[in-house]
Design a protein around this motif. Structure first.
Motif, PDB file in Angstrom:
ATOM      1  N   LYS A 143      68.259  17.143  44.965  1.00 50.99           N
ATOM      2  CA  LYS A 143      67.086  16.995  44.096  1.00 50.99           C
ATOM      3  C   LYS A 143      66.305  18.302  43.969  1.00 50.99           C
ATOM      4  O   LYS A 143      65.073  18.308  43.901  1.00 50.99           O
ATOM      5  CB  LYS A 143      66.187  15.863  44.599  1.00 50.99           C
ATOM      6  N   MET A 144      67.056  19.417  43.930  1.00 55.30           N
ATOM      7  CA  MET A 144      66.407  20.721  43.743  1.00 55.30           C
ATOM      8  C   MET A 144      65.708  20.797  42.389  1.00 55.30           C
ATOM      9  O   MET A 144      64.751  21.576  42.215  1.00 55.30           O
ATOM     10  CB  MET A 144      67.442  21.845  43.860  1.00 55.30           C
ATOM     11  N   ASP A 145      66.154  19.984  41.418  1.00 58.58           N
ATOM     12  CA  ASP A 145      65.501  19.977  40.101  1.00 58.58           C
ATOM     13  C   ASP A 145      64.060  19.481  40.192  1.00 58.58           C
ATOM     14  O   ASP A 145      63.220  19.843  39.359  1.00 58.58           O
ATOM     15  CB  ASP A 145      66.298  19.111  39.122  1.00 58.58           C
ATOM     16  N   LEU A 146      63.751  18.678  41.213  1.00 61.42           N
ATOM     17  CA  LEU A 146      62.400  18.115  41.350  1.00 61.42           C
ATOM     18  C   LEU A 146      61.440  19.065  42.069  1.00 61.42           C
ATOM     19  O   LEU A 146      60.252  18.767  42.184  1.00 61.42           O
ATOM     20  CB  LEU A 146      62.463  16.777  42.086  1.00 61.42           C
ATOM     21  N   VAL A 147      61.961  20.185  42.574  1.00 63.51           N
ATOM     22  CA  VAL A 147      61.091  21.209  43.173  1.00 63.51           C
ATOM     23  C   VAL A 147      61.258  22.528  42.410  1.00 63.51           C
ATOM     24  O   VAL A 147      61.065  23.619  42.968  1.00 63.51           O
ATOM     25  CB  VAL A 147      61.385  21.409  44.684  1.00 63.51           C
ATOM     26  N   ILE A 178      71.656  21.605  45.825  1.00 62.95           N
ATOM     27  CA  ILE A 178      72.319  20.897  44.730  1.00 62.95           C
ATOM     28  C   ILE A 178      71.347  19.993  43.985  1.00 62.95           C
ATOM     29  O   ILE A 178      70.221  19.737  44.448  1.00 62.95           O
ATOM     30  CB  ILE A 178      73.498  20.016  45.231  1.00 62.95           C
ATOM     31  N   SER A 179      71.795  19.541  42.821  1.00 66.16           N
ATOM     32  CA  SER A 179      71.157  18.426  42.131  1.00 66.16           C
ATOM     33  C   SER A 179      72.279  17.491  41.707  1.00 66.16           C
ATOM     34  O   SER A 179      73.010  17.776  40.757  1.00 66.16           O
ATOM     35  CB  SER A 179      70.366  18.900  40.902  1.00 66.16           C
ATOM     36  N   LEU A 181      72.140  14.598  40.397  1.00 65.02           N
ATOM     37  CA  LEU A 181      71.887  13.917  39.129  1.00 65.02           C
ATOM     38  C   LEU A 181      72.347  14.776  37.947  1.00 65.02           C
ATOM     39  O   LEU A 181      72.971  14.282  37.005  1.00 65.02           O
ATOM     40  CB  LEU A 181      70.400  13.590  38.997  1.00 65.02           C
ATOM     41  N   HIS A 182      72.061  16.085  38.013  1.00 66.98           N
ATOM     42  CA  HIS A 182      72.396  16.980  36.899  1.00 66.98           C
ATOM     43  C   HIS A 182      73.673  17.781  37.145  1.00 66.98           C
ATOM     44  O   HIS A 182      74.126  18.497  36.249  1.00 66.98           O
ATOM     45  CB  HIS A 182      71.232  17.930  36.647  1.00 66.98           C
ATOM     46  N   GLY A 183      74.230  17.700  38.354  1.00 64.04           N
ATOM     47  CA  GLY A 183      75.491  18.380  38.625  1.00 64.04           C
ATOM     48  C   GLY A 183      75.365  19.823  39.080  1.00 64.04           C
ATOM     49  O   GLY A 183      76.376  20.533  39.170  1.00 64.04           O
ATOM     50  N   ASP A 184      74.153  20.283  39.396  1.00 69.65           N
ATOM     51  CA  ASP A 184      73.971  21.674  39.837  1.00 69.65           C
ATOM     52  C   ASP A 184      74.661  21.910  41.173  1.00 69.65           C
ATOM     53  O   ASP A 184      74.374  21.223  42.165  1.00 69.65           O
ATOM     54  CB  ASP A 184      72.478  21.994  39.984  1.00 69.65           C
ATOM     55  N   ASN A 185      75.559  22.901  41.220  1.00 72.93           N
ATOM     56  CA  ASN A 185      76.256  23.319  42.449  1.00 72.93           C
ATOM     57  C   ASN A 185      77.099  22.206  43.073  1.00 72.93           C
ATOM     58  O   ASN A 185      77.425  22.279  44.258  1.00 72.93           O
ATOM     59  CB  ASN A 185      75.280  23.858  43.507  1.00 72.93           C
ATOM     60  N   VAL A 186      77.436  21.176  42.304  1.00 69.11           N
ATOM     61  CA  VAL A 186      78.287  20.115  42.847  1.00 69.11           C
ATOM     62  C   VAL A 186      79.754  20.473  42.611  1.00 69.11           C
ATOM     63  O   VAL A 186      80.515  20.671  43.561  1.00 69.11           O
ATOM     64  CB  VAL A 186      77.948  18.738  42.235  1.00 69.11           C
TER      65      VAL A 186
END
Length: 420
Positions: A143-147, A178-179, A181-186
């Motif tokens: 949930k890096m997108d939320l910070v 990672i995120s 939900l959005h696929g960041d670094n997955v």
């Protein structure tokens, strides 16, 4: 292609099931009808996005509560490696499920919500991972997108967890922001976190080195079954005697000198047979049939090892126990069946030394019982000798289960600390 078994763990709503769904989706490991079903269910629930967690949370109660209860196993593959995922629950009341899922894992992924940071549950999961001797640990800060993809927030969490991990026995620790939900670094590197110089999670899973994690030094071959084919007028099979089992340690080759336990007699390996034909060597976790040069009285539960490298032959064990049953409780003088590798015996709990608080690592030496999901150290007396290693040296010959004689239910999992 080798197989990587990995377990996911984390607190409630940290995104474990979403992460696994994202891995399956982005690596194109799901069928169109599965995706259509997930999209349809997401719409029915009023979700604006496709809820990929529905790919793993299969139980109705899990979907209703938005939590994971049972251990869900999923399988997928990339051109580099095959994967078996154990999606384990985060709740403390499902500690036994996490122990089950992580006991055979080569790697564990502990998810942390970037907003909440390192929680008590995060520490508990890391401790259980180290207790179960999982060789590789990945801390996925989700949930890096939320910070706002904050580098400072990621560094705070990394530093705090590193300090805690120093108290544990963790061999390989990796941090990945990672995120799910959005696929960041997955599956692929994220453009939203240019400050992160490491690999994506899937790239790490594909390339982490696991071959040396298995014990290739101590030869251990617990005999599971004696094969004596009987075919009329077939002279090739008339004298065939093979010993089937899974290699638990070391490397075996035809011509190697080996010892049989409990007799202590030595012989040599004549050949190593598999379903596909003879092989030149056998190593963990291969399942093979050994043929020996001499006729020795060998039966299920016996052990084949090296003459100068033997396991402990023990009836008194010190072990860490995870109690997995609602009833009865474990306490001094409790009696069970013990199943260790291929040998089964009866066991008596002689003493409960302490109960371990998996949240604080505090030892309660006044404890007299273990109840559901509790972990403690016990002394066991076994009715017949077992051929064991310390769990830290070999997870296969160092682990066991306890079985309730009256119900035949598995009530505890154990890890041998010392053998006498």
């Amino acid at each position: 292609m080798d197989i990587l078994r990995f377990a996911t763990a984390g607190s409630v709503d940290d995104g474990k099931s979403t992460l696994i769904g994202r891995l399956l989706f982005d690596s194109k490991a799901i069928f169109e009808d599965q995706l259509e079903a997930v999209e349809r269910t997401s719409r029915d629930r009023g979700t604006e996005y496709t809820d990929l967690s529905l790919l793993t949370d299969g139980l109705r109660a899990e979907r209703e509560q938005g939590i994971t209860i049972d251990v869900a196993y999923r399988y997928f593959a990339t051109p580099k490696r095959k994967f078996i995922i154990a999606d384990t629950p985060g709740h403390i009341q499902y500690t036994r499920n996490m122990v089950t899922g992580a006991s055979t894992a080569d790697l564990a992924i502990v998810l942390i919500d970037a907003r909440k940071g390192v929680l008590e549950q995060s520490r508990r999961h890391a401790f259980l991972t180290s207790l179960l001797r999982v060789p590789h640990l990945v801390l996925a800060v989700n949930k890096m997108d939320l910070v706002d993809y904050s580098y400072e927030r990621f560094e705070e969490i990394r530093e705090e967890f590193t300090q805690f991990a120093a108290k544990l026995n963790i061999g390989d620790l990796t941090f990945i922001p990672i995120s799910a939900l959005h696929g960041d670094n997955v599956v692929s590197r994220s453009e939203n976190m240019p400050w992160y110089q490491g690999t994506s999670l899937l790239h790490h899973l594909e390339n982490v080195h696991i071959a040396s994690d298995r014990n290739l030094v101590d030869v251990r071959f617990p005999v599971q079954y004696v094969i004596r084919p009987q075919r009329a007028n077939d002279h090739d099979f008339h004298d065939y005697r093979g010993y089937a089992g899974q290699v638990a340690g070391g490397v075996l080759k035809p011509g190697d000198e080996v010892m049989h336990l409990p007799s202590g007699l030595t012989t040599r390996v004549a050949s190593i047979d598999t379903f596909a034909g003879p092989v030149d060597q056998a190593f963990p976790p291969m399942s093979v049939t050994l043929r020996l040069a001499d006729d020795i009285d060998i039966s299920r539960g016996d052990m084949i090892c090296r003459p100068n490298n033997r396991p402990h032959t023990a009836q008194d064990l010190q072990a860490m126990i995870c109690w997995m049953s609602d009833a009865p409780k474990l306490g001094p003088r409790s009696k069970f069946m013990i199943k260790h590798s291929t040998r089964t015996a009866r066991a008596l709990v002689r003493d409960l030394h302490y109960r371990l608080d998996v949240n604080t690592l505090h030892r309660d030496e006044a404890a007299t019982t273990l109840t559901l999901n509790e972990i403690g150290r016990v002394s066991l007396r076994v009715t017949q000798p077992l051929f064991v290693d310390d769990y830290a040296r070999n997870r296969l010959t160092g682990g066991f289960i306890l079985i309730d004689e009256s119900t035949n239910a598995t009530v505890a999992a154990g890890m041998i600390v010392e053998a006498h």
